[in-house]
Scaffold this active site. Sequence first.
Site, PDB file in Angstrom:
ATOM      1  N   GLY A   1      -0.460  24.904  39.603  1.00 35.68           N
ATOM      2  CA  GLY A   1      -1.250  25.156  40.813  1.00 35.68           C
ATOM      3  C   GLY A   1      -0.390  25.191  42.060  1.00 35.68           C
ATOM      4  CB  ALA A   2       3.079  25.831  42.564  1.00 35.40           C
TER       5      ALA A   2
ATOM      6  CB  VAL B   1      -3.606  23.949  33.588  1.00 32.96           C
ATOM      7  CG1 VAL B   1      -2.402  24.254  34.453  1.00 32.96           C
ATOM      8  CG2 VAL B   1      -4.861  23.723  34.420  1.00 32.96           C
TER       9      VAL B   1
ATOM     10  CB  SER C   1      -8.241  12.517  44.325  1.00 26.41           C
ATOM     11  OG  SER C   1      -9.093  12.312  45.433  1.00 26.41           O
TER      12      SER C   1
ATOM     13  CE1 TYR D   1     -10.678  16.967  42.682  1.00 23.75           C
ATOM     14  CE2 TYR D   1     -11.269  14.987  43.912  1.00 23.75           C
ATOM     15  CZ  TYR D   1     -10.364  16.007  43.646  1.00 23.75           C
ATOM     16  OH  TYR D   1      -9.169  16.058  44.318  1.00 23.75           O
TER      17      TYR D   1
ATOM     18  CB  ALA E   1     -15.278  11.622  35.799  1.00 21.66           C
TER      19      ALA E   1
ATOM     20  CE  LYS F   1      -7.841  15.252  41.039  1.00 24.53           C
ATOM     21  NZ  LYS F   1      -6.656  16.014  40.628  1.00 24.53           N
TER      22      LYS F   1
HETATM   23  P1  NAP Z   1      -6.107  24.216  46.435  1.00 25.19           P
HETATM   24  O1  NAP Z   1      -5.552  24.516  47.774  1.00 25.19           O
HETATM   25  O2  NAP Z   1      -7.506  24.591  46.120  1.00 25.19           O
HETATM   26  O3  NAP Z   1      -5.129  24.866  45.333  1.00 25.19           O
HETATM   27  C1  NAP Z   1      -5.413  24.731  43.973  1.00 25.19           C
HETATM   28  C2  NAP Z   1      -4.269  25.293  43.140  1.00 25.19           C
HETATM   29  O4  NAP Z   1      -4.617  25.091  41.754  1.00 25.19           O
HETATM   30  C3  NAP Z   1      -4.067  26.771  43.332  1.00 25.19           C
HETATM   31  O5  NAP Z   1      -2.684  27.065  43.299  1.00 25.19           O
HETATM   32  C4  NAP Z   1      -4.739  27.396  42.105  1.00 25.19           C
HETATM   33  O6  NAP Z   1      -4.145  28.608  41.696  1.00 25.19           O
HETATM   34  C5  NAP Z   1      -4.473  26.333  41.066  1.00 25.19           C
HETATM   35  N1  NAP Z   1      -5.391  26.397  39.935  1.00 25.19           N
HETATM   36  C6  NAP Z   1      -6.737  26.289  39.946  1.00 25.19           C
HETATM   37  N2  NAP Z   1      -7.218  26.421  38.694  1.00 25.19           N
HETATM   38  C7  NAP Z   1      -6.144  26.603  37.883  1.00 25.19           C
HETATM   39  C8  NAP Z   1      -5.973  26.791  36.487  1.00 25.19           C
HETATM   40  N3  NAP Z   1      -7.024  26.820  35.661  1.00 25.19           N
HETATM   41  N4  NAP Z   1      -4.717  26.943  35.993  1.00 25.19           N
HETATM   42  C9  NAP Z   1      -3.642  26.941  36.816  1.00 25.19           C
HETATM   43  N5  NAP Z   1      -3.746  26.751  38.156  1.00 25.19           N
HETATM   44  C10 NAP Z   1      -4.982  26.591  38.670  1.00 25.19           C
HETATM   45  O7  NAP Z   1      -6.017  22.654  46.092  1.00 25.19           O
HETATM   46  P2  NAP Z   1      -5.209  21.476  46.808  1.00 25.19           P
HETATM   47  O8  NAP Z   1      -6.065  20.927  47.876  1.00 25.19           O
HETATM   48  O9  NAP Z   1      -3.829  21.915  47.126  1.00 25.19           O
HETATM   49  O10 NAP Z   1      -5.193  20.395  45.635  1.00 25.19           O
HETATM   50  C11 NAP Z   1      -4.094  20.254  44.758  1.00 25.19           C
HETATM   51  C12 NAP Z   1      -4.275  18.971  43.950  1.00 25.19           C
HETATM   52  O11 NAP Z   1      -4.378  17.870  44.831  1.00 25.19           O
HETATM   53  C13 NAP Z   1      -5.553  18.964  43.100  1.00 25.19           C
HETATM   54  O12 NAP Z   1      -5.306  18.317  41.876  1.00 25.19           O
HETATM   55  C14 NAP Z   1      -6.502  18.141  43.935  1.00 25.19           C
HETATM   56  O13 NAP Z   1      -7.484  17.525  43.151  1.00 25.19           O
HETATM   57  C15 NAP Z   1      -5.558  17.141  44.555  1.00 25.19           C
HETATM   58  N6  NAP Z   1      -6.047  16.535  45.797  1.00 25.19           N
HETATM   59  C16 NAP Z   1      -6.291  17.287  46.911  1.00 25.19           C
HETATM   60  C17 NAP Z   1      -6.761  16.672  48.066  1.00 25.19           C
HETATM   61  C18 NAP Z   1      -7.019  17.416  49.342  1.00 25.19           C
HETATM   62  O14 NAP Z   1      -7.517  16.778  50.296  1.00 25.19           O
HETATM   63  N7  NAP Z   1      -6.720  18.691  49.436  1.00 25.19           N
HETATM   64  C19 NAP Z   1      -6.996  15.293  48.060  1.00 25.19           C
HETATM   65  C20 NAP Z   1      -6.766  14.578  46.908  1.00 25.19           C
HETATM   66  C21 NAP Z   1      -6.274  15.199  45.788  1.00 25.19           C
HETATM   67  P3  NAP Z   1      -4.931  30.027  41.699  1.00 25.19           P
HETATM   68  O15 NAP Z   1      -5.307  30.286  43.114  1.00 25.19           O
HETATM   69  O16 NAP Z   1      -3.983  30.988  41.144  1.00 25.19           O
HETATM   70  O17 NAP Z   1      -6.130  29.809  40.821  1.00 25.19           O
END
Ligand code: NAP
Length: 250
Positions: A14-15, A66, A144, A157, A159, A161
């Site tokens: 997810g990069a 994934v 998270s 979500y 569950a 994490k």
């Molecule tokens: P985001 O901006 O929505 O980005 C999500 C990334 O995951 C995208 O690169 C997306 O790629 C990829 N992805 C989604 N489904 C996928 C799959 N089936 N296979 C491979 N890649 C996939 O999310 P984010 O906010 O950066 O969050 C990243 C992580 O941090 C997550 O695990 C999230 O739960 C955690 N987190 C975030 C926050 C927050 O406040 N933002 C807080 C706590 C934890 P595509 O676009 O190509 O699908």
Amino acid sequence: MFCDLKEKTALVTGASRGIGSFIAKKLASHGAFVYINYNSSDARAQKIVDEIVESGGQAELCKFDVSDYEAVLNSFSDIIQAKGNIHILVNNAGITKDALLMRMKEADWDNVININLKGVFNCSKAVVSSMLKQRFGRIINISSVVGSMGNAGQTNYAATKAGLEGFTKSMAREVASRGITVNAVAPGYIETEMTDVIPEKIKEELIKQIPLNRIGKPEEIANAVAFLASDEASYITGHVFHVNGGLLCD
Ligand code: NAP
């Protein structure tokens, strides 16, 4: 150099955007060759590779879902054949499908579990044998704050994490004797597209609960990941590293 990652190969799931893209850029800036995983955002993932290469780093795309076990095994096998090994795996890919439990659709439960939790199993399983053989590895799972606190509207979500943290602690015990560390980083609220959808009023209320009085930046999560990936963190395993501005003190 602090957190020297030269000669290391990393894969960040997810990069293509958000936190994962900052983690990838950070690891590359410390010298790692970084595989940029994503599922659908081709152009955005390519832009992250270009940014890394333009600033003197090394990166390549690797597209797979994934949650698709066979696709994950095949992609990791191809990379391991091409590069010899993967030293650092960051399980970052994650989604939300929020709803109160009474309104939550079965498909939204399954989808979040399959990507956020089964995805971590798939990628960790795909890399563990080669890490055991090379007697080195760093696995960093992005959890998270919600996994510890809970959050109304996020039973699925939260569950995943909380499950991911149990997975981290268990896997850490299984592989520690072979020089592999497994840790989690648990972000609080971070500025990304995932949190862009939170209405401004609710965001203001959230910020009032954060002692540092602001939402975090993706770079601040990337810094914690780079540290855990480095030799400086060699004695840390099975740990959940909270990066949340003081929202939750463990
Ligand atoms: P985001 O901006 O929505 O980005 C999500 C990334 O995951 C995208 O690169 C997306 O790629 C990829 N992805 C989604 N489904 C996928 C799959 N089936 N296979 C491979 N890649 C996939 O999310 P984010 O906010 O950066 O969050 C990243 C992580 O941090 C997550 O695990 C999230 O739960 C955690 N987190 C975030 C926050 C927050 O406040 N933002 C807080 C706590 C934890 P595509 O676009 O190509 O699908």
